[in-house]
Structure formats: structure tokens, C-alpha cells
Design a protein around this motif. Structure first.
Motif, PDB file in Angstrom:
ATOM      1  N   MET A  13      39.315  37.933  48.572  1.00 52.48           N
ATOM      2  CA  MET A  13      39.603  37.882  50.002  1.00 52.48           C
ATOM      3  C   MET A  13      38.912  38.983  50.774  1.00 52.48           C
ATOM      4  O   MET A  13      38.544  38.809  51.929  1.00 52.48           O
ATOM      5  CB  MET A  13      41.115  37.987  50.239  1.00 52.48           C
ATOM      6  N   VAL A  14      38.742  40.157  50.173  1.00 49.73           N
ATOM      7  CA  VAL A  14      38.178  41.284  50.897  1.00 49.73           C
ATOM      8  C   VAL A  14      36.780  40.991  51.401  1.00 49.73           C
ATOM      9  O   VAL A  14      36.377  41.431  52.468  1.00 49.73           O
ATOM     10  CB  VAL A  14      38.173  42.552  50.017  1.00 49.73           C
ATOM     11  N   TYR A  40      32.514  57.309  51.887  1.00 45.78           N
ATOM     12  CA  TYR A  40      33.541  57.645  50.907  1.00 45.78           C
ATOM     13  C   TYR A  40      34.455  56.438  50.722  1.00 45.78           C
ATOM     14  O   TYR A  40      34.769  55.733  51.673  1.00 45.78           O
ATOM     15  CB  TYR A  40      34.404  58.825  51.382  1.00 45.78           C
ATOM     16  N   CYS A  41      34.917  56.243  49.508  1.00 48.39           N
ATOM     17  CA  CYS A  41      35.906  55.205  49.224  1.00 48.39           C
ATOM     18  C   CYS A  41      37.078  55.829  48.477  1.00 48.39           C
ATOM     19  O   CYS A  41      36.879  56.636  47.571  1.00 48.39           O
ATOM     20  CB  CYS A  41      35.321  54.089  48.354  1.00 48.39           C
ATOM     21  N   SER A  42      38.281  55.441  48.841  1.00 50.97           N
ATOM     22  CA  SER A  42      39.447  55.890  48.101  1.00 50.97           C
ATOM     23  C   SER A  42      39.520  55.146  46.772  1.00 50.97           C
ATOM     24  O   SER A  42      39.181  53.969  46.681  1.00 50.97           O
ATOM     25  CB  SER A  42      40.724  55.630  48.905  1.00 50.97           C
ATOM     26  N   VAL A  43      39.988  55.831  45.738  1.00 45.03           N
ATOM     27  CA  VAL A  43      40.149  55.197  44.430  1.00 45.03           C
ATOM     28  C   VAL A  43      41.588  54.735  44.220  1.00 45.03           C
ATOM     29  O   VAL A  43      41.942  54.268  43.143  1.00 45.03           O
ATOM     30  CB  VAL A  43      39.755  56.170  43.296  1.00 45.03           C
ATOM     31  N   VAL A 113      32.067  47.407  49.929  1.00 45.57           N
ATOM     32  CA  VAL A 113      31.897  47.961  48.578  1.00 45.57           C
ATOM     33  C   VAL A 113      33.132  48.754  48.155  1.00 45.57           C
ATOM     34  O   VAL A 113      33.327  49.004  46.969  1.00 45.57           O
ATOM     35  CB  VAL A 113      30.644  48.865  48.500  1.00 45.57           C
ATOM     36  N   CYS A 114      33.961  49.158  49.125  1.00 44.55           N
ATOM     37  CA  CYS A 114      35.169  49.906  48.793  1.00 44.55           C
ATOM     38  C   CYS A 114      36.296  48.994  48.317  1.00 44.55           C
ATOM     39  O   CYS A 114      37.345  49.480  47.872  1.00 44.55           O
ATOM     40  CB  CYS A 114      35.643  50.709  50.002  1.00 44.55           C
ATOM     41  N   ALA A 115      36.095  47.678  48.430  1.00 45.27           N
ATOM     42  CA  ALA A 115      37.042  46.685  47.925  1.00 45.27           C
ATOM     43  C   ALA A 115      38.460  46.990  48.391  1.00 45.27           C
ATOM     44  O   ALA A 115      38.699  47.119  49.575  1.00 45.27           O
ATOM     45  CB  ALA A 115      36.943  46.599  46.406  1.00 45.27           C
ATOM     46  N   LEU A 116      39.395  47.162  47.452  1.00 48.66           N
ATOM     47  CA  LEU A 116      40.808  47.292  47.804  1.00 48.66           C
ATOM     48  C   LEU A 116      41.281  48.742  47.864  1.00 48.66           C
ATOM     49  O   LEU A 116      42.484  49.000  47.905  1.00 48.66           O
ATOM     50  CB  LEU A 116      41.667  46.514  46.805  1.00 48.66           C
ATOM     51  N   ALA A 120      38.641  54.543  53.482  1.00 48.76           N
ATOM     52  CA  ALA A 120      37.179  54.617  53.430  1.00 48.76           C
ATOM     53  C   ALA A 120      36.669  55.298  54.694  1.00 48.76           C
ATOM     54  O   ALA A 120      37.338  55.284  55.733  1.00 48.76           O
ATOM     55  CB  ALA A 120      36.571  53.230  53.293  1.00 48.76           C
ATOM     56  N   HIS A 121      35.490  55.897  54.588  1.00 47.99           N
ATOM     57  CA  HIS A 121      34.861  56.568  55.726  1.00 47.99           C
ATOM     58  C   HIS A 121      33.355  56.453  55.546  1.00 47.99           C
ATOM     59  O   HIS A 121      32.826  56.804  54.491  1.00 47.99           O
ATOM     60  CB  HIS A 121      35.278  58.042  55.777  1.00 47.99           C
TER      61      HIS A 121
END
Length: 648
Positions: A13-14, A40-43, A113-116, A120-121
Motif C-alpha cells: 500500500m505504501v 533519513y528514514c526511521s527504522v 524508500v522509507c516504506a513503513l 522520515a526527513h
């Protein structure tokens, strides 16, 4: 297995969510100003991918709409179903609406690319876009910035360095003083035909001082680039850039001269003006004192007392001790209404026939009578339909007697769990919740002095003959002796009672959010009809009401919290669920995630009850490792490129 399937479906869905937001943008906008800098992406992930993606989509749509309408700085939040999403989009001051929206569209498309990940920034030359499941609007993070330098060196390194340093220093001073925290300027490099272009910009949610600190930090980091012909310094809260190639028009330059008047001549003017002003003020005060003394003497001779008010606030009425004794039948037990930390409370009837409540407490004699008078003056001037009025007082020896308006139906706790036959319907319970919120918002933000109650609980919420709530005992904590005002006493409940915010109970950290926490607990009690100490049930024996409510919320079983005495036909299920979420939102930690009481009033006023953040998780960039691969160049003036992420 179902949970893994849910995550897998959400992963598909993302892509749809982000592509829909990208408005069919499939390639990076052309031009030097649209260069990707870093992201940046959160894990970390939220509890419900379905709701997180839905809220993310709504937040991004709102940001895009604001930018489309001409704004260069947009914020939005969607806080449904426990998967909160705050969003921010900031375009540089020189871009037009079309360029701003194009940059945002591409940023959103790239962030898939950060998906779920729940935050993100991404940074471009023209804009940056951020989202996360906590309120990050005031973050500047001045220790975690990134500096990106060009790979071409100036042919006049000394002159170039001197010019860049001077221009960027001026911009870091000017930008925080402008109305939009943005400044753009140019400067000719000496002995050269080259013109230097530069900007400095802060997020509008920052305070001026935080903006200044952020830009000072970025200014210092840019020194590492010199004498490179281009440099960019970025942070969560601010952005600086210089280049020997134009990236904005000469007609877009900010006149920063008027923001830089900090020289010695200016300081001298301030000093001279201050001295002259001080002397004039001293003479004025002296003249007023002499005039007042003469007027006072004339008035005393004529009337034997001062007839005019000498303060803005009117003090409470003064009763004699004999009046108080007669009103309470010499404090007989039949007139006793109850008691607590602040002393015994009696029902009384004054000479004029008015029924009042009289509180007998120990006076804080160590602080002195002027202190008591000042505090009582502040309290008695509080006028709000949801706050108990202080009508007057009396002192006798070590005792202070406070005369308040009388509430026919007593305290709220009597109707929730003291007498099960005294039931409150849903309309009455919601009215009590809403009225209490309004009263606290007034104390915190609308009265001319901020008053933090520190002892919000059901026994301090009184009900009139129509079951309208009124908060009692606000401000009284300041009247107690010093040795009785610390949190370790029975005052403001206790750590076991469940009303006291943990940061206040453990560390003594006091703010308006202490009352917000207690309000959240009271709301849970009103909804459930249970005490906050512990809950008696099949699976909840020994649990606090707050823990029980969180467990039900985590399992999507909100309605199991509702008092069985309530008729289900009286309320809408979704409304009850959302009010429970408001209560949980008020009890969140850290403190910054709790709403102000004025925000709670707004949420309760909204019939749709759409905006309810209830999540205990946060998006912490300190928990993300960032690895930059500088072997791939994305543009002619960038050295940073691919960014990869891994959890610690």
C-alpha cells in the motif's frame, strides 16, 4: 500470521500512497536548485500499518494543499487511531509556488524508500519535507547537522574565504530578525568579477533564539568547506547555503542592512538613552511618591482611612471570626462537608442568607501576611463558570478561613464510586469533562497569571444543581506552610493514587502539563466509574486504571472501559472511543507529547473528534545510523549522494 500478512499488505500500500501524492512526478525536476542533499528514514514501525499509512497520506495531502495555495512553509498532523503523523514542508524563500510544489512532489515520491518507518526527513536545495509520529516542530537539533561542500576550489582562496565568512555571518544575524526567518543576499568578491550568492533560513515553528542558535552552529560548520566555491549546511531546524553560481534572482535579495545595526554607535545610543530614560523615570517616580504621600495624608485626615483602591486587583471580602462561627454553628459536625490536605470544609449560612462553603486551613505564617493577601487577591479575581469563586476570608490565630460559593451536588467522586445509586448519564459526564477542560485552560492560558492546580482529582471537581462542574482548590497550594507543599506529602494525591504526573512525583518538575496528566486520569475515571488506584476485573486485578485503559486500547477494546451503568443508547461508540483516546493522549510521556489544555478543549469541541494522538512511541533520530556513500555524485555541485540506514 495475520499480523505478518497485515504488514506485507501495508508494504504494498505504501507505494500507492506515495505515488498518489507525487502527482505523477516520475523524474527529478531539472535545475541545480532541485538537487537531493540527503535523507533519513526511521527504522521503527508503528502498531498499525493500515492506520499509519492512512494518516500519513492525509498529512501529506494537507501539506501539498497549503503549498499549492502559495505558502512556503506548511505543517499538518493527522492523529487518528493511535498512529499519529506530524508533517512539515519548507521551501526556500526564493522559489515560486510551482517550483515549491514540484520539489515537494518529488520529495514525497522519493521517500517511499522509507516504506513503513514511522518517520522520515529529506532535504533538497529548494525544499525539505519531514514526517514523524511525534511533534518535532520545535526541534533544531543543532548538534546533528550535515555540511556538504562542493569539489571546486576558488582561484582566490583568501579573498573568497573572507567574503563568504562576512556574508554568512551577516545572514545568520539577519535571518532570525526577519518576519519569515529568511534572508538572501549577494556580495562581490574583492579584486574579482565574481558575485557570491547566499541564503539563511529557519523553520517558522522555532523561537527566535533557537533559530539564532541553529544558524550559528551551521555557520560554524560551513568553515570546513572554504575555500570551496559552494557549501550547504543543513539541520532539522535551519538551512544555509552559499555559491558563486546564481541560484536566485537579484530582484529577490533581502535588504539585511536594517537587521545588522549592532555596532558601537548603536550601543552608545542605547546606553545614553537608557541613562536619560532612567533619570527621567526616577524623577517621575519621586514626583508620584510625593504626590501620593500628600494625597494619602489629606485623605487620612478627612476620612481616617484610604477610600480608593491602590491596586488593579480587588481583594476578597473580609469576614470576622464571629461571622464564621455563627455561619457554621460553631463548626458543628452536622455542617461538616468533608476534609483533606487543605483542611476541613463546612457548610455555612451567612447573615444575608447566602449559603457558602467555608474551608478551615492552617495559614502559611512563615511566608507572612502580605504573601497571603497577595495570593488571595489573585485567587478571588478568577472569574470563570467552571471555577469555584472565592468570596472572602477570615484569619484567626494560625487559621485561615476561606469562604467559597456552595455547590449543591458536592464533589464528582460521590457520583462515580461513593454511591452507586447516584448515577450520571452520558450527557452529564461529557459536560463535566468539557467544563473541567475549559476551567483548566483558563487557569493556564487565559488568566493574567498562570495558575497550575497540581491537585486535579474527582474530589476537587464540584457539581452545581445542574451538574455543571467547577474546579475547587486552585491556587491554594501556595497558601500552605512550606513543609506541607512538597510532593512527598499527601498533597496533590500521592504516587500511588495515580493522579500525579510521573515527572512531578519523581523529579518535582512542574509545568501546566502536570494538570493535563491529572485531567487525563480524571477523564478515565468519569468514563469507567472506577477509581484510578486499581481496577477490579477478570484480567485487571491490581492494575491501575491507566494501565488497564492502555491495555484495552492496545487491543482495540476501548468500550470495555465504559461504566456498565451507562445506557449504550445515550452515546455514540466512536465519540466514547475518541474521548478515551484524548485521556490517554493527556497521560503520554515525554511531557512534550501531551497537549495543552486549550488544545484539549478544541478537540472536545470538535463534534467529529478527528484529532486524537494516542501513542507511546517516538521517532528518535539519535537511534538511526546514517552511512553516506560519497562515491556517487547526484549533481555537478554536490559531493553527498546515496544514504543507507540501519538500526542500532
Amino acid at each position: 500470521m495475520n499480523r505478518w500478512l497485515s504488514w506485507w499488505m501495508a508494504g504494498l500500500m505504501v507505494v500507492v500512497v506515495f505515488i498518489s501524492m507525487a502527482n505523477s512526478v516520475t523524474s527529478q525536476p531539472r535545475g541545480r536548485n532541485s538537487t537531493l542533499i540527503t535523507y533519513y528514514c526511521s527504522v521503527y514501525y508503528g502498531r498499525s500499518p493500515k492506520y499509519f499509512l492512512s494518516n500519513l497520506n492525509t498529512t501529506l495531502l494537507s501539506l501539498r494543499q497549503q503549498l499549492t495555495n502559495g505558502s512556503r512553509y506548511a505543517t499538518a498532523r493527522t492523529l487518528l487511531n493511535g498512529e499519529s503523523v506530524w508533517g512539515l514542508a519548507s521551501c526556500r524563500g526564493y522559489v515560486n509556488t510551482t517550483e515549491c510544489v514540484a520539489c515537494f512532489n518529488y520529495a514525497v515520491d522519493q521517500l517511499k524508500v522509507c516504506a513503513l518507518g514511522n518517520g522520515a526527513h529529506i532535504f533538497y536545495n529548494d525544499c525539505d519535507v519531514r514526517y514523524g509520529n511525534n511533534n518535532f516542530y520545535a526541534e533544531a537539533n543543532i548538534r546533528a547537522g550535515v555540511v556538504i561542500c562542493g569539489n571546486t576550489t576558488s582561484s582566490q582562496p583568501a579573498n573568497f574565504r573572507r567574503t563568504v565568512d562576512g556574508l554568512m555571518s551577516d545572514l545568520r544575524t539577519a535571518a532570525p530578525r526577519t518576519s519569515n526567518y529568511y534572508a538572501a543576499s549577494t556580495r562581490r568578491i574583492s579584486d574579482s568579477n565574481t558575485t557570491l550568492y547566499a541564503i539563511a533560513q529557519c523553520n517558522l515553528n522555532l523561537s527566535q533564539s533557537v533559530c539564532k542558535d541553529c544558524l550559528n552552529s551551521r555557520y560554524g560548520s560551513l568553515d570546513a568547506c572554504l575555500p570551496s566555491t559552494t557549501g550547504r549546511a543543513i539541520d532539522n531546524g535551519c538551512f544555509m547555503r552559499y555559491s558563486n553560481t546564481p541560484f536566485f534572482g537579484l530582484n529577490q535579495v533581502t535588504d539585511i542592512t536594517r537587521f545588522l545595526d549592532d555596532g558601537d554607535s548603536s550601543k552608545k545610543r542605547y546606553i545614553i538613552g537608557g541613562v536619560v530614560g532612567g533619570v527621567c523615570l526616577l524623577l517621575l517616580v519621586l514626583a508620584l511618591y510625593l504626590w501620593h504621600s500628600r494625597s494619602k495624608n489629606r485623605s487620612n485626615r478627612r476620612h481616617g482611612k484610604i477610600t480608593g483602591s491602590t491596586a488593579m486587583l480587588q481583594g476578597p471580602a473580609k469576614y470576622s471570626y464571629e461571622d464564621i462561627k455563627i455561619a457554621t454553628d460553631n463548626f458543628s459536625d452536622k455542617h461538616r462537608l468533608g476534609g483533606g490536605v487543605f483542611g476541613e470544609v463546612y457548610k455555612g449560612t451567612l447573615k444575608d442568607g447566602d449559603t457558602v462553603a467555608i474551608k478551615k486551613t492552617i495559614m502559611a505564617s512563615s511566608r507572612g501576611k502580605p504573601h497571603i493577601d497577595d495570593e488571595l487577591k489573585i485567587i478571588c479575581n478568577v472569574h470563570h463558570r467552571h471555577l469555584i469563586r472565592l468570596l472572602g476570608y477570615c484569619n484567626k490565630g494560625p487559621f485561615l478561613f476561606l469562604v467559597h460559593e456552595y455547590m449543591d451536588n458536592g464533589s464528582l467522586d460521590r457520583f462515580l464510586y461513593a454511591d452507586k445509586s447516584k448515577n450520571l448519564n452520558w450527557r452529564q459526564r461529557f459536560g463535566i469533562i468539557y467544563g473541567t477542560a475549559r476551567g483548566l485552560a483558563y487557569l493556564h492560558e487565559q488568566y493574567h497569571v498562570t495558575i497550575i492546580h497540581r491537585d486535579i482529582k474527582t474530589s476537587n471537581i464540584l457539581l452545581d444543581h445542574e451538574f455543571e462542574p467547577k474546579i475547587s482548590d486552585f491556587g491554594l497550594i501556595r497558601l500552605l506552610p512550606e513543609d506541607k507543599t512538597h510532593i512527598t506529602t499527601k498533597l496533590a494525591g500521592s504516587r500511588d493514587s495515580g493522579y500525579v504526573a510521573p515527572e512531578y512525583a519523581i523529579h518535582g518538575q512542574l509545568s501546566e502539563k502536570v494538570d493535563t496528566y491529572s485531567f487525563g486520569i480524571v477523564v478515565l475515571e468519569i468514563i469507567s466509574g472506577k477509581r484510578c488506584h486499581n481496577v477490579q476485573g477478570d484480567e485487571s486485578v491490581g492494575q491501575s486504571l491507566l494501565d488497564h485503559a492502555w491495555n484495552l486500547y492496545d487491543n482495540g477494546a476501548h468500550l470495555k472501559l465504559v461504566d456498565e451503568r451507562l445506557n449504550p443508547s445515550e452515546y455514540a461508540v466512536e465519540d466514547v472511543k475518541k474521548i478515551i483516546e484524548i485521556a490517554l493522549m493527556c497521560t503520554q510521556s515525554p511531557v512534550s507529547t501531551r497537549p495543552a489544555m486549550s488544545e484539549v478543549v478544541t478537540l472536545l469541541s470538535d463534534k467529529s473528534l478527528d484529532d486524537m494522538p494516542t501513542t507511546r512511541s517516538t521517532f528518535l533520530e539519535d537511534d538511526i545510523k546514517i552511512k553516506v556513500d560519497t562515491s556517487i555524485s547526484l549533481s555537478s555541485d554536490a559531493t553527498a549522494s546515496t544514504v543507507q540506514f540501519s538500526g542500532r
